[in-house]
Write a protein that holds these residues in place. Sequence first.
Motif, short mmCIF file in Angstrom:
data_model
loop_
_atom_site.label_atom_id
_atom_site.label_comp_id
_atom_site.label_asym_id
_atom_site.label_seq_id
_atom_site.Cartn_x
_atom_site.Cartn_y
_atom_site.Cartn_z
N ALA A 63 0.84 -0.95 -0.11
CA ALA A 63 0.13 -0.34 0.38
C ALA A 63 0.46 1.66 -0.30
O ALA A 63 0.02 2.04 -0.39
CB ALA A 63 -0.80 -0.07 1.19
N ILE A 81 -8.85 1.17 8.59
CA ILE A 81 -8.15 0.81 7.37
C ILE A 81 -7.78 2.06 6.13
O ILE A 81 -9.13 2.72 6.57
CB ILE A 81 -8.92 -0.42 6.70
CG1 ILE A 81 -10.47 0.45 6.65
CG2 ILE A 81 -9.10 -1.76 7.23
CD1 ILE A 81 -10.57 1.10 5.04
N HIS A 124 -7.61 2.26 1.82
CA HIS A 124 -7.72 1.12 1.58
C HIS A 124 -7.16 2.05 0.07
O HIS A 124 -7.33 3.31 0.12
CB HIS A 124 -9.38 1.46 0.57
CG HIS A 124 -9.63 0.46 -0.34
ND1 HIS A 124 -8.87 -0.30 -1.09
CD2 HIS A 124 -10.85 1.09 -1.42
CE1 HIS A 124 -9.32 -0.37 -2.10
NE2 HIS A 124 -10.38 -0.24 -2.62
N THR A 163 -4.92 7.24 -1.43
CA THR A 163 -5.60 6.99 0.19
C THR A 163 -7.03 6.74 0.25
O THR A 163 -7.32 8.04 0.87
CB THR A 163 -4.51 6.85 0.90
OG1 THR A 163 -3.34 6.62 0.66
CG2 THR A 163 -4.94 6.41 2.38
N VAL A 202 -14.15 -1.68 8.65
CA VAL A 202 -13.89 -2.70 8.48
C VAL A 202 -15.29 -2.63 8.85
O VAL A 202 -15.98 -2.09 9.63
CB VAL A 202 -13.30 -3.64 8.84
CG1 VAL A 202 -14.15 -5.34 8.13
CG2 VAL A 202 -11.54 -3.78 7.97
N LEU A 216 -16.01 -2.10 2.73
CA LEU A 216 -15.61 -1.15 3.94
C LEU A 216 -16.48 -0.30 3.49
O LEU A 216 -17.61 -0.04 2.47
CB LEU A 216 -13.86 -0.90 3.19
CG LEU A 216 -13.45 -1.64 3.19
CD1 LEU A 216 -12.02 -1.04 2.06
CD2 LEU A 216 -12.54 -2.51 4.32
N CYS A 257 -15.86 3.69 3.34
CA CYS A 257 -14.56 4.39 3.32
C CYS A 257 -15.69 6.30 3.68
O CYS A 257 -15.56 6.33 2.76
CB CYS A 257 -13.55 4.51 1.82
SG CYS A 257 -12.65 3.29 2.07
N VAL A 297 -14.08 -4.23 -1.78
CA VAL A 297 -12.93 -5.35 -2.22
C VAL A 297 -12.66 -6.63 -2.21
O VAL A 297 -12.80 -7.13 -1.65
CB VAL A 297 -11.97 -5.00 -1.42
CG1 VAL A 297 -10.31 -4.40 -1.92
CG2 VAL A 297 -11.09 -3.02 -1.02
N VAL A 350 -7.34 -7.95 -1.43
CA VAL A 350 -7.64 -7.30 -0.33
C VAL A 350 -6.17 -7.56 0.91
O VAL A 350 -5.77 -6.23 1.27
CB VAL A 350 -8.13 -8.17 0.94
CG1 VAL A 350 -7.58 -7.47 2.32
CG2 VAL A 350 -9.78 -8.11 0.69
N THR A 406 -4.47 -3.86 -1.95
CA THR A 406 -4.50 -2.73 -1.07
C THR A 406 -6.01 -2.31 -0.08
O THR A 406 -5.98 -1.18 0.30
CB THR A 406 -6.18 -2.50 -2.65
OG1 THR A 406 -7.02 -3.65 -2.30
CG2 THR A 406 -5.44 -3.31 -3.80
N VAL A 407 -5.42 -2.73 0.83
CA VAL A 407 -6.17 -2.99 1.90
C VAL A 407 -5.17 -3.33 3.71
O VAL A 407 -4.79 -4.10 3.46
CB VAL A 407 -7.66 -3.52 2.37
CG1 VAL A 407 -8.43 -2.92 3.92
CG2 VAL A 407 -8.64 -3.28 1.55
N ARG A 408 -4.79 -2.42 4.48
CA ARG A 408 -4.25 -2.11 5.67
C ARG A 408 -4.88 -1.03 6.77
O ARG A 408 -5.58 -0.69 6.42
CB ARG A 408 -2.43 -1.74 5.56
CG ARG A 408 -1.88 -0.19 4.64
CD ARG A 408 -0.88 -0.23 5.48
NE ARG A 408 0.25 -0.44 3.74
CZ ARG A 408 1.14 -1.41 4.35
NH1 ARG A 408 1.31 -2.23 5.38
NH2 ARG A 408 1.99 -1.99 3.31
#
Length: 731
Positions: free
Chosen positions: A35, A598, A600, A607, A612, A622, A624, A631, A636, A639-641
């Motif tokens: 990411a 998170i 995304h 970003t 979640v 998600l 956002c 996703v 996942v 692209t997600v952390r």
Amino acid sequence: MAAGADGRSGVADADATHAETPSDGDGDGDGDGPAEASGRPVDTGGGTVGSEGADGEAAGAGAQLSEAEAEIAAQRALRERIERRKAEKTAPVEAGAKLSGQAADLLAAVRAVESGAKSGDAFFASPAPAPRRVAPAPAPTPGAGPAAPSRVAPVAGPVAAAPESVASVRAVLSEGGAPEALAAPVVGVLGEQAGQVLRDDPWQLLSVPGVRPEQADGFARALLGAECGPGDERRTAALVGWLLEREAVQGHTALESGAVRKALAEHKVPDPDEAIQHAVAEGVVLVFQDGGADDADSDEPVEVLLGLDRYALAEESLADGLARLASTFSDEAAEAGSWEAGGVSPSAAELIRAVASNGLVAHSGGEAARAEPAALLVVARGLGLRAYAASHSADGRRRLAAAIDDASASVTVTGLLAGTEGPGRDEDGALALDLLVVLDAPQLDVETAAVLVESLADGTRLVLSGDPGVLSSAGAGRVFADLLAARACPHIVSRTPDPGPIGELVSGIGIGELNQVEAPGKEVVIVPVRDAGEAVHRTVQLVADSVPRAFGLSPAQIQVITPGHGGSAGTRALNAALKQRLNPGPGRFGGFDPGDRIAHVPAPGRTLPGTVVSADADGLRLDCEGTPVVVPKDRVEATVRHAWALTAHQATGMRWPAVVVVLPGDAAPALSRPWIYTAFSRGERHLSVVHGVDQALPRAVTEIPDRPRTTRLRTLLQPPAESPAAQESAS
């Protein structure tokens, strides 16, 4: 923020509640991660085929992803216009008459090919393919990297490649000892005939993100046998392209030919000059001469730049578009009197007058200066103009909407281009507006800026506004800085300072001074730490206890910022510790639980913060910032952390009530003035600095102003009167 007697920097004494027994730890400073395509890692390293690259970019799947239809149409239209313009140009790239030696050879090669006098084969003949053999398979491939830009909505996966094409590529990869998992990405990059392309030129594997030269070399040896060597023209051409792509990740749109020669020599290319000439003749790269050095009476050598056509064409298109907008209005034609507004600051009034008389205006200033474009929008809308402001992030969009009390006038750049926000497009495909203010302009990469400017019709006013002290764009180019340096339009510098101790501290950093500031309300607090373990411990205590108790905030209103993903106090370690304290759980959804904070990252440099919600067969669900996103499971990991902790690159364009900046000892090499300026300016009410880099912090502020990028836009924008030859003839 002066250095104290103990060698540490201090703004105010640490709050008594900050004092805790430290825990042990050390940092490895690897700084990689899927990411973090938008940022620079603390350290770099290699990997297997398909793994994350050494420059912080992730190994992408390489396949084209679905886009919002409007964005696809806009970008396709831009490409078509650029290609038509390129086809219409019959003359070679302009160069000076004083070239000699290697530079002259380079330009002679490209001139001969472009004019049709010779073909690429006339310069170099390709060797016959050598016998093929099978090599042992390398290590397995990690997960795929981040996707290309996609609209915030259910996130689609890669477009399925034809099964027969994938099967053909899989057979070639297996024969060459490469992971068969690369088959779909290879087809996505090289097309339906990818299998035959790889057989003819195995080094085309370097076109797939994440593949490194040593891995492509092993693949080529397995297919071609011992006869293929380091000087194989297919190898050298692929290496030249790979080097320029790698540098584009660091922001460069072009590279000096000398730097390319040096890099080729490091990769054991026997004749770098011949390799570059062949790459030019084959159309792998374009060659340019810096126009600023084209002085007939100068004895200084002329430096030749090499660039990929995608960035060269984008810079040329952008320069043409900005010149077109700048020439639309004049002082005589504008009815400037009707733009006058009372009750605004002097800087806002100056900006309004400049926009009334010009089609292109640059505006710079800090966070408080955003009120000036807001005042401009109010005046323009009062005149009946279709005026909009586009921000880098959804957070910036909300802040601007609140400032003008009109959410309809505030959009994001991505949403505007996709047609999901703002006025949409007219019958000619241009954005249906009269005035566009682009906030956070330093975040514009050259390709996005070219698409945006090409989407503006003649007669549209454009204002590029931003803080020149923050980090540059995640993508290639330095559009805003080049525009200011070229002096190609009026530049309004705000005289509105950012308020409070944080504003005072950040203003000093912007001019290279780390000053001590008075912070009676604990607006700025320094928390010294001895090692990375203590840094993590103190950070968790600040977010979960000290800052919420002192300022009446929730942990969700506090953002942690650190230089890299890796290391014992990088985002991974910090997020793991913060999750354990703030939202513990088993991570049953691919490492995530409902309520996890998170980020995304659907595309490098973009970003989207969120939380979640749940997971099902369709993927991870998600929220956002009010927009539902799904996703797919296979995207996942890439692209997600977790995002209780972010890098400064990811945090650019967003602000929070409180920010905790973590500077572990192994982060010192990553620090620069723009990084510190960006990280410290993200907090509105409070800034805590978990400080473990000793004198590296003041040294970065005073001695590392920026990491320069090589671009051509400034030269393309430079008015003729600015060139040395023009100045001499005028005298």
